[in-house]
Enzyme design. Structure first.
Site, PDB file in Angstrom:
ATOM      1  N   SER A 165       1.220  41.520   2.426  1.00  0.00           N
ATOM      2  CA  SER A 165       2.286  42.098   2.976  1.00  0.00           C
ATOM      3  C   SER A 165       2.354  43.109   4.046  1.00  0.00           C
ATOM      4  CB  SER A 165       3.529  42.449   2.159  1.00  0.00           C
ATOM      5  OG  SER A 165       3.525  43.825   1.167  1.00  0.00           O
ATOM      6  N   GLU A 178      -4.607  41.289   6.712  1.00  0.00           N
ATOM      7  CA  GLU A 178      -3.641  39.663   8.159  1.00  0.00           C
ATOM      8  C   GLU A 178      -2.272  39.778   6.986  1.00  0.00           C
ATOM      9  OE1 GLU A 178      -1.935  36.923   8.129  1.00  0.00           O
ATOM     10  OE2 GLU A 178      -3.866  35.857   6.979  1.00  0.00           O
ATOM     11  N   LYS A 226     -10.175  40.534  -5.975  1.00  0.00           N
ATOM     12  CA  LYS A 226      -8.371  41.202  -6.733  1.00  0.00           C
ATOM     13  C   LYS A 226      -7.867  40.560  -6.404  1.00  0.00           C
ATOM     14  CE  LYS A 226      -5.365  43.256  -6.093  1.00  0.00           C
ATOM     15  NZ  LYS A 226      -4.115  41.901  -7.317  1.00  0.00           N
ATOM     16  N   CYS A 230       2.098  32.783   5.822  1.00  0.00           N
ATOM     17  CA  CYS A 230       3.306  33.385   7.093  1.00  0.00           C
ATOM     18  C   CYS A 230       2.690  32.779   8.320  1.00  0.00           C
ATOM     19  CB  CYS A 230       1.481  34.706   7.198  1.00  0.00           C
ATOM     20  SG  CYS A 230      -0.049  34.293   6.662  1.00  0.00           S
ATOM     21  N   GLU A 237      10.739  38.520   7.252  1.00  0.00           N
ATOM     22  CA  GLU A 237       9.600  37.515   6.671  1.00  0.00           C
ATOM     23  C   GLU A 237      11.021  36.312   5.450  1.00  0.00           C
ATOM     24  OE1 GLU A 237       5.085  36.211   6.312  1.00  0.00           O
ATOM     25  OE2 GLU A 237       6.232  38.256   5.976  1.00  0.00           O
TER      26      GLU A 237
HETATM   27  P1  ADP Z   1       3.152  38.655  -1.263  1.00  0.00           P
HETATM   28  O1  ADP Z   1       4.367  40.052  -0.960  1.00  0.00           O
HETATM   29  O2  ADP Z   1       2.805  38.281  -0.463  1.00  0.00           O
HETATM   30  O3  ADP Z   1       3.463  39.195  -3.012  1.00  0.00           O
HETATM   31  P2  ADP Z   1       1.999  41.657  -1.927  1.00  0.00           P
HETATM   32  O4  ADP Z   1       1.469  42.444   0.107  1.00  0.00           O
HETATM   33  O5  ADP Z   1       2.833  42.103  -2.421  1.00  0.00           O
HETATM   34  O6  ADP Z   1       2.380  40.520  -1.056  1.00  0.00           O
HETATM   35  O7  ADP Z   1       0.571  41.502  -2.523  1.00  0.00           O
HETATM   36  C1  ADP Z   1      -0.525  40.792  -2.057  1.00  0.00           C
HETATM   37  C2  ADP Z   1      -1.874  41.317  -2.728  1.00  0.00           C
HETATM   38  O8  ADP Z   1      -1.879  43.053  -2.168  1.00  0.00           O
HETATM   39  C3  ADP Z   1      -2.066  40.721  -4.591  1.00  0.00           C
HETATM   40  O9  ADP Z   1      -2.756  41.127  -4.319  1.00  0.00           O
HETATM   41  C4  ADP Z   1      -1.523  42.840  -4.987  1.00  0.00           C
HETATM   42  O10 ADP Z   1      -1.653  42.400  -5.979  1.00  0.00           O
HETATM   43  C5  ADP Z   1      -1.750  43.764  -3.882  1.00  0.00           C
HETATM   44  N1  ADP Z   1      -1.366  45.312  -3.644  1.00  0.00           N
HETATM   45  C6  ADP Z   1      -0.226  44.892  -4.009  1.00  0.00           C
HETATM   46  N2  ADP Z   1       0.083  46.062  -4.389  1.00  0.00           N
HETATM   47  C7  ADP Z   1      -1.171  47.209  -4.141  1.00  0.00           C
HETATM   48  C8  ADP Z   1      -1.526  48.297  -4.590  1.00  0.00           C
HETATM   49  N3  ADP Z   1      -1.122  49.785  -4.298  1.00  0.00           N
HETATM   50  N4  ADP Z   1      -3.184  48.637  -4.068  1.00  0.00           N
HETATM   51  C9  ADP Z   1      -3.793  47.488  -4.021  1.00  0.00           C
HETATM   52  N5  ADP Z   1      -3.497  46.062  -3.918  1.00  0.00           N
HETATM   53  C10 ADP Z   1      -2.255  46.116  -4.313  1.00  0.00           C
END
Ligand code: ADP
Length: 483
Positions: free
Chosen positions: A234, A255, A179, A289, A386
């Site tokens: 994140s 990570e 995903k 990162c 960050e």
């Molecule tokens: P960034 O701040 O780098 O965008 P995120 O942690 O928001 O990082 O997103 C990293 C990945 O996690 C993306 O593929 C995002 O769609 C997915 N993601 C965010 N929230 C959820 C969730 N509640 N369940 C599953 N995947 C998620």
């Protein structure tokens, strides 16, 4: 012939079939260098995610039965097909993510290395045969694949974050469902077209693109077939997913964010430290990162170092990543750019000196000028959060003890960089730094054969090297009585 990314082929890949999302919904993908939509892709529903997990579950036993040599051959075929299409996929990365083409190509060359490395590792399934404690038994420890894996990946390295995880999981015998981030689904589609063409059996590689990670992502992870969740993203989302995985007793590797210190001692090769910092800080517009976020420079050399860095940063050529003269592209979106501006404003309002940059660039897209700040303090947002942008915050230090304590004074623990010519100091400091990876006079300490990952709030588990494959293997003890 392989059809990489036809606009009419931006579909989900489930159980060996390209298909639209249930209900036919799509979502747009933007080019961050212009802010304009470049494609529409299928917006998977929770039911689609569950179908992908079920397909991975159904194929698991058969896929795990393939020999390591057979799985390795599939990975090598994937590598060859990706190598043939490297320039096409690099353009897709640049178009939806913004990084210069040369960086996109470098990312894909890294993917080729991981595919080859794990193709080789697939053959090396070492278990144990134990004796010696009693004459009445022989005991075996088998290494078996953990089960279907759900990869959740971010947008900053849209190819590498998928391929590094998928190559090691597939080598170990685990089917995958990916995903990808909602900002960069096109790269994922291109990679899965290649995995499809390489001949993986139906259900072994699945892709669900979605604009709704909370609902569709949760449905994927909730499926009972999923046994491991490798995540890059994140720290806040990682903690949430790790908590939910704990309740399902799924394995995780996470990570997460980093807040890398970059320490330059007075005995360093200053030219090298500067040249490396310029590359590593402004790579991917600072959206990595491993980006140096807290630059500590010894008092004796701080002014000269900061001024030289500022001069070089001011000369970086900004533009669309598709333009061959571009050295730095845009940020991923407007909210990323707003956050960078807020961090700079917070630092200057509290006394940091702005040496260059500090502002959005007036042109279409989400550009922010390369920025150098001197005399930041440890309470400023740039020192605690960050920034994920092209901002180099510099702080002076006087002693080794002081800088090691300051460098460790963060919840994060992914990577640290140290520049010194003193061997004893290099060893002392690398042992004292609380980070998963330390580069000594080396701005690219990651490699295919070494484990990469963090400690503390930067996550758990490792990708790369033998450790990266161990994440996807379980130990099974078989005890044979000898009556
Ligand atoms: P960034 O701040 O780098 O965008 P995120 O942690 O928001 O990082 O997103 C990293 C990945 O996690 C993306 O593929 C995002 O769609 C997915 N993601 C965010 N929230 C959820 C969730 N509640 N369940 C599953 N995947 C998620």
């Amino acid at each position: 012939m392989l059809n990489i990314h036809r606009p009419d082929h931006s579909e989900l890949f489930i159980d060996g079939q390209w298909q639209p999302a249930t209900g036919g919904r799509t979502f747009p993908v933007l080019d961050p260098a212009s802010g304009e939509a470049v494609a529409k892709v299928a917006d998977a529903t929770p039911a689609d995610a569950q179908a992908a997990a079920a397909a991975a579950g159904e194929t698991f036993a058969d896929f795990a039965e393939l020999t390591g040599v057979e799985r390795g051959a599939l990975l090598l075929r994937t590598r060859d097909l990706l190598a043939e299409r490297l320039d096409v996929v690099a353009r897709i990365i640049t178009q939806e993510q913004g990084k210069p083409l040369a960086e996109a190509e470098g990312e894909l060359e890294g993917c080729l290395e991981f595919l080859e490395w794990y193709a080789e590792e697939a053959k090396r399934e070492y278990g144990l045969v134990l004796g010696g404690v009693t004459k009445s038994k022989r005991q075996l420890v088998l290494r078996q694949p953990v089960g279907p894996v759900a990869l959740i990946t971010p947008w900053n390295f849209p190819a590498m974050m998928i391929m590094r995880k998928a190559a090691s999981a597939l080598a170990a015998g685990c089917p995958v469902v990916a995903k990808p981030a909602e900002q960069t689904p096109l790269t994922a589609i291109a990679l899965f077209e290649i995995l499809d063409a390489a001949g993986f059996p139906p259900g072994a590689v699945n892709l669900v693109t979605t604009s709704r990670p909370e609902t569709t992502g949760t449905a994927l992870l909730d499926h009972p077939a999923i046994r491991h969740v490798p995540f890059t993203g994140s720290t806040s989302v990682g903690k949430q997913l790790a908590g939910a995985a704990g309740l399902r007793m799924q394995r995780i590797s996470m990570e997460l964010g980093g807040h890398a210190p970059w320490i330059v001692f007075h005995d360093a090769d200053v030219d090298l430290a500067l040249a490396h910092l310029l590359v590593t800080k402004f790579k991917n517009s600072g959206q990595t990162c491993v980006s140096p976020n807290r630059i500590f420079v010894h008092d004796d050399i701080a002014d000269e170092f900061a001024n030289r860095l500022a001069k070089a940063a001011a000369g970086i050529v900004l533009g669309s990543g598709l333009d061959s003269t571009t050295q730095m592209g845009p940020l991923i979106d407007e909210s990323a750019r707003t956050k960078v501006g807020e961090h700079v404003a917070d630092a200057t309002s509290r006394g940091a000196t702005l040496l260059t940059g500090g502002e959005p660039v007036r042109r279409p897209g989400y550009f922010f000028a390369p920025t150098v700040l001197l005399d930041v303090d440890l309470d400023m947002r740039v020192s605690r959060e960050e920034t994920f942008g092209p901002v180099a915050p510099i702080r002076r230090f006087a002693t080794e003890d002081e800088v090691v304590t300051a460098a460790n004074g963060t919840p994060y623990g992914l990577i640290a960089y140290v520049y010194t010519r003193d061997l004893a100091r290099a060893i002392r400091v690398s042992e004292a730094l609380e980070f998963g990876v330390v580069g000594i006079n080396d701005n690219r300490p990651g490699s295919v054969q070494t484990p990469f990952g963090g400690i503390k709030a930067s996550g758990v588990g490792r990708e790369g090297g033998r450790d990266g494959m161990e994440e996807f293997l379980e130990s099974k003890t078989v005890s044979i009585g000898l009556p």
